[in-house]
Design a protein around this motif. Structure first.
Motif, PDB file in Angstrom:
ATOM      1  N   GLY A 132       0.795  -1.217   0.000  1.00  0.00           N
ATOM      2  CA  GLY A 132       0.000   0.000   0.000  1.00  0.00           C
ATOM      3  C   GLY A 132       0.833   1.275   0.000  1.00  0.00           C
ATOM      4  N   ARG A 133       2.152   1.127   0.117  1.00  0.00           N
ATOM      5  CA  ARG A 133       3.034   2.293   0.213  1.00  0.00           C
ATOM      6  C   ARG A 133       3.992   2.420  -0.969  1.00  0.00           C
ATOM      7  NH1 ARG A 133       5.146   2.778   6.238  1.00  0.00           N
ATOM      8  NH2 ARG A 133       5.122   4.957   5.654  1.00  0.00           N
ATOM      9  N   VAL A 134       3.766   1.604  -2.006  1.00  0.00           N
ATOM     10  CA  VAL A 134       4.676   1.634  -3.153  1.00  0.00           C
ATOM     11  C   VAL A 134       3.915   1.992  -4.426  1.00  0.00           C
ATOM     12  CG1 VAL A 134       6.259  -0.038  -2.130  1.00  0.00           C
ATOM     13  CG2 VAL A 134       4.429  -0.845  -3.613  1.00  0.00           C
ATOM     14  N   ARG A 135       4.675   2.293  -5.473  1.00  0.00           N
ATOM     15  CA  ARG A 135       4.081   2.622  -6.770  1.00  0.00           C
ATOM     16  C   ARG A 135       3.408   1.385  -7.368  1.00  0.00           C
ATOM     17  NH1 ARG A 135       9.041   5.224  -9.879  1.00  0.00           N
ATOM     18  NH2 ARG A 135       8.810   3.139 -10.718  1.00  0.00           N
ATOM     19  N   GLU A 136       2.574   1.630  -8.350  1.00  0.00           N
ATOM     20  CA  GLU A 136       1.783   0.565  -8.960  1.00  0.00           C
ATOM     21  C   GLU A 136       2.641  -0.541  -9.569  1.00  0.00           C
ATOM     22  OE1 GLU A 136      -1.606   0.106 -12.398  1.00  0.00           O
ATOM     23  OE2 GLU A 136      -1.452   2.007 -11.326  1.00  0.00           O
ATOM     24  N   ASP A 137       3.733  -0.188 -10.258  1.00  0.00           N
ATOM     25  CA  ASP A 137       4.575  -1.216 -10.865  1.00  0.00           C
ATOM     26  C   ASP A 137       5.279  -2.063  -9.803  1.00  0.00           C
ATOM     27  OD1 ASP A 137       5.995   1.096 -10.263  1.00  0.00           O
ATOM     28  OD2 ASP A 137       7.445   0.829 -11.882  1.00  0.00           O
ATOM     29  N   ASP A 138       5.692  -1.446  -8.696  1.00  0.00           N
ATOM     30  CA  ASP A 138       6.280  -2.211  -7.597  1.00  0.00           C
ATOM     31  C   ASP A 138       5.224  -3.072  -6.914  1.00  0.00           C
ATOM     32  OD1 ASP A 138       8.816  -1.178  -8.018  1.00  0.00           O
ATOM     33  OD2 ASP A 138       8.533   0.481  -6.620  1.00  0.00           O
ATOM     34  N   ARG A 139       4.016  -2.560  -6.817  1.00  0.00           N
ATOM     35  CA  ARG A 139       2.914  -3.321  -6.224  1.00  0.00           C
ATOM     36  C   ARG A 139       2.640  -4.591  -7.029  1.00  0.00           C
ATOM     37  NH1 ARG A 139      -1.229   0.314  -6.408  1.00  0.00           N
ATOM     38  NH2 ARG A 139      -0.063   1.477  -4.861  1.00  0.00           N
ATOM     39  N   ALA A 140       2.745  -4.491  -8.353  1.00  0.00           N
ATOM     40  CA  ALA A 140       2.531  -5.670  -9.209  1.00  0.00           C
ATOM     41  C   ALA A 140       3.592  -6.737  -8.924  1.00  0.00           C
ATOM     42  CB  ALA A 140       2.546  -5.258 -10.676  1.00  0.00           C
ATOM     43  N   VAL A 141       4.836  -6.310  -8.721  1.00  0.00           N
ATOM     44  CA  VAL A 141       5.912  -7.260  -8.385  1.00  0.00           C
ATOM     45  C   VAL A 141       5.616  -7.923  -7.044  1.00  0.00           C
ATOM     46  CG1 VAL A 141       8.367  -7.448  -7.795  1.00  0.00           C
ATOM     47  CG2 VAL A 141       7.647  -6.046  -9.736  1.00  0.00           C
ATOM     48  N   LEU A 142       5.197  -7.131  -6.065  1.00  0.00           N
ATOM     49  CA  LEU A 142       4.879  -7.683  -4.744  1.00  0.00           C
ATOM     50  C   LEU A 142       3.703  -8.646  -4.817  1.00  0.00           C
ATOM     51  CD1 LEU A 142       5.325  -4.544  -2.456  1.00  0.00           C
ATOM     52  CD2 LEU A 142       6.928  -6.439  -2.811  1.00  0.00           C
ATOM     53  N   ASP A 143       2.678  -8.294  -5.594  1.00  0.00           N
ATOM     54  CA  ASP A 143       1.507  -9.162  -5.709  1.00  0.00           C
ATOM     55  C   ASP A 143       1.860 -10.505  -6.339  1.00  0.00           C
ATOM     56  OD1 ASP A 143      -0.127  -7.288  -4.517  1.00  0.00           O
ATOM     57  OD2 ASP A 143      -0.940  -6.519  -6.417  1.00  0.00           O
ATOM     58  N   GLU A 144       2.675 -10.460  -7.393  1.00  0.00           N
ATOM     59  CA  GLU A 144       3.102 -11.703  -8.042  1.00  0.00           C
ATOM     60  C   GLU A 144       3.916 -12.564  -7.071  1.00  0.00           C
ATOM     61  OE1 GLU A 144       6.039 -12.955 -11.668  1.00  0.00           O
ATOM     62  OE2 GLU A 144       4.788 -11.170 -11.951  1.00  0.00           O
ATOM     63  N   SER A 145       4.777 -11.919  -6.315  1.00  0.00           N
ATOM     64  CA  SER A 145       5.594 -12.646  -5.342  1.00  0.00           C
ATOM     65  C   SER A 145       4.742 -13.206  -4.211  1.00  0.00           C
ATOM     66  CB  SER A 145       6.679 -11.726  -4.781  1.00  0.00           C
ATOM     67  OG  SER A 145       7.528 -11.299  -5.825  1.00  0.00           O
ATOM     68  N   LEU A 146       3.745 -12.445  -3.758  1.00  0.00           N
ATOM     69  CA  LEU A 146       2.840 -12.940  -2.723  1.00  0.00           C
ATOM     70  C   LEU A 146       2.079 -14.161  -3.201  1.00  0.00           C
ATOM     71  CD1 LEU A 146       1.341  -9.719  -1.095  1.00  0.00           C
ATOM     72  CD2 LEU A 146       2.680 -11.497   0.039  1.00  0.00           C
ATOM     73  N   ASP A 147       1.683 -14.170  -4.473  1.00  0.00           N
ATOM     74  CA  ASP A 147       1.012 -15.343  -5.032  1.00  0.00           C
ATOM     75  C   ASP A 147       1.895 -16.576  -4.894  1.00  0.00           C
ATOM     76  OD1 ASP A 147      -1.224 -13.849  -5.689  1.00  0.00           O
ATOM     77  OD2 ASP A 147      -0.681 -13.647  -7.814  1.00  0.00           O
ATOM     78  N   THR A 148       3.169 -16.410  -5.181  1.00  0.00           N
ATOM     79  CA  THR A 148       4.110 -17.529  -5.067  1.00  0.00           C
ATOM     80  C   THR A 148       4.265 -17.961  -3.618  1.00  0.00           C
ATOM     81  OG1 THR A 148       5.314 -16.795  -7.016  1.00  0.00           O
ATOM     82  CG2 THR A 148       6.480 -18.286  -5.531  1.00  0.00           C
ATOM     83  N   LEU A 149       4.401 -16.997  -2.703  1.00  0.00           N
ATOM     84  CA  LEU A 149       4.603 -17.326  -1.289  1.00  0.00           C
ATOM     85  C   LEU A 149       3.421 -18.057  -0.678  1.00  0.00           C
ATOM     86  CD1 LEU A 149       6.288 -14.121   0.209  1.00  0.00           C
ATOM     87  CD2 LEU A 149       7.379 -16.160  -0.720  1.00  0.00           C
ATOM     88  N   THR A 150       2.237 -17.826  -1.195  1.00  0.00           N
ATOM     89  CA  THR A 150       1.039 -18.427  -0.606  1.00  0.00           C
ATOM     90  C   THR A 150       0.597 -19.709  -1.318  1.00  0.00           C
ATOM     91  OG1 THR A 150      -0.346 -16.933  -1.905  1.00  0.00           O
ATOM     92  CG2 THR A 150       0.214 -16.237   0.335  1.00  0.00           C
ATOM     93  N   GLU A 151       1.347 -20.141  -2.337  1.00  0.00           N
ATOM     94  CA  GLU A 151       1.030 -21.399  -3.019  1.00  0.00           C
ATOM     95  C   GLU A 151       1.343 -22.583  -2.114  1.00  0.00           C
ATOM     96  OE1 GLU A 151       3.218 -21.837  -6.635  1.00  0.00           O
ATOM     97  OE2 GLU A 151       2.340 -20.049  -7.536  1.00  0.00           O
ATOM     98  N   ASP A 152       0.590 -23.665  -2.294  1.00  0.00           N
ATOM     99  CA  ASP A 152       0.925 -24.917  -1.617  1.00  0.00           C
ATOM    100  C   ASP A 152       2.039 -25.593  -2.397  1.00  0.00           C
ATOM    101  OD1 ASP A 152      -0.998 -24.648   0.350  1.00  0.00           O
ATOM    102  OD2 ASP A 152      -2.547 -25.630  -0.853  1.00  0.00           O
ATOM    103  N   HIS A 153       3.008 -26.142  -1.711  1.00  0.00           N
ATOM    104  CA  HIS A 153       4.097 -26.911  -2.322  1.00  0.00           C
ATOM    105  C   HIS A 153       4.850 -26.123  -3.385  1.00  0.00           C
ATOM    106  CE1 HIS A 153       2.252 -30.166  -0.157  1.00  0.00           C
ATOM    107  NE2 HIS A 153       1.139 -30.002  -0.822  1.00  0.00           N
ATOM    108  N   VAL A 154       5.274 -24.935  -3.042  1.00  0.00           N
ATOM    109  CA  VAL A 154       6.030 -24.095  -3.970  1.00  0.00           C
ATOM    110  C   VAL A 154       7.449 -24.653  -4.116  1.00  0.00           C
ATOM    111  CG1 VAL A 154       6.763 -22.434  -2.208  1.00  0.00           C
ATOM    112  CG2 VAL A 154       6.611 -21.728  -4.575  1.00  0.00           C
ATOM    113  N   GLU A 155       7.948 -24.644  -5.328  1.00  0.00           N
ATOM    114  CA  GLU A 155       9.299 -25.126  -5.630  1.00  0.00           C
ATOM    115  C   GLU A 155      10.313 -24.160  -5.017  1.00  0.00           C
ATOM    116  OE1 GLU A 155      12.918 -25.105  -7.835  1.00  0.00           O
ATOM    117  OE2 GLU A 155      11.361 -23.756  -8.549  1.00  0.00           O
ATOM    118  N   ARG A 156      11.421 -24.706  -4.504  1.00  0.00           N
ATOM    119  CA  ARG A 156      12.422 -23.897  -3.796  1.00  0.00           C
ATOM    120  C   ARG A 156      12.964 -22.760  -4.661  1.00  0.00           C
ATOM    121  NH1 ARG A 156      14.641 -25.788   0.936  1.00  0.00           N
ATOM    122  NH2 ARG A 156      16.696 -24.922   0.503  1.00  0.00           N
ATOM    123  N   GLY A 157      13.206 -23.032  -5.929  1.00  0.00           N
ATOM    124  CA  GLY A 157      13.713 -21.990  -6.814  1.00  0.00           C
ATOM    125  C   GLY A 157      12.718 -20.858  -6.990  1.00  0.00           C
TER     126      GLY A 157
END
Length: 114
Positions: A53-78
């Motif tokens: 909520g404190r970053v620009r829109e393009d940075d927010r998109a990077v964070l959102d994509e990364s959050l999707d990965t962090l919240t997946e079940d059985h995410v690959e280590r890489g």
């Protein structure tokens, strides 16, 4: 304060002595940080959600994509490592506001052995 009162300054903080040469400091730990990998990951997720909520829109998109990965079940280590790297990159780019997130990323990397 009257003359009968006993006023003493107590010791606060660590007390240690260093002998020898080439000493550069002490190594300490932050005892209030989560030591459980899952708890550390959840703390990071919570911090990223606040940060987004404190970053620009393009940075927010990077964070959102990364959050999707962090919240997946059985995410690959890489994939987990890449997501953490992206989060850390955004946190470092925005400066002091991102420091808690960058520290949380380092903690997660260490606890997951990445």
């Amino acid at each position: 304060m009257t003359g009968d009162e006993d006023f003493r300054i107590g010791h606060v903080g660590d007390n240690f002595q260093v002998y020898g040469t080439n000493n550069i400091g002490k190594i300490g730990t932050q005892n209030n940080a989560p030591q459980d990998p899952q708890a550390a990951l959840q703390e990071l997720i919570d911090l990223v959600q606040v940060l987004r909520g404190r970053v620009r829109e393009d940075d927010r998109a990077v964070l959102d994509e990364s959050l999707d990965t962090l919240t997946e079940d059985h995410v690959e280590r890489g994939a987990l490592r890449r997501a953490l790297g992206s989060i850390s990159g955004v946190a470092q780019l925005i400066g002091e506001v991102g420091l808690p997130v960058a520290e949380a990323v380092r903690r997660v990397l260490a606890l997951f052995g990445l």
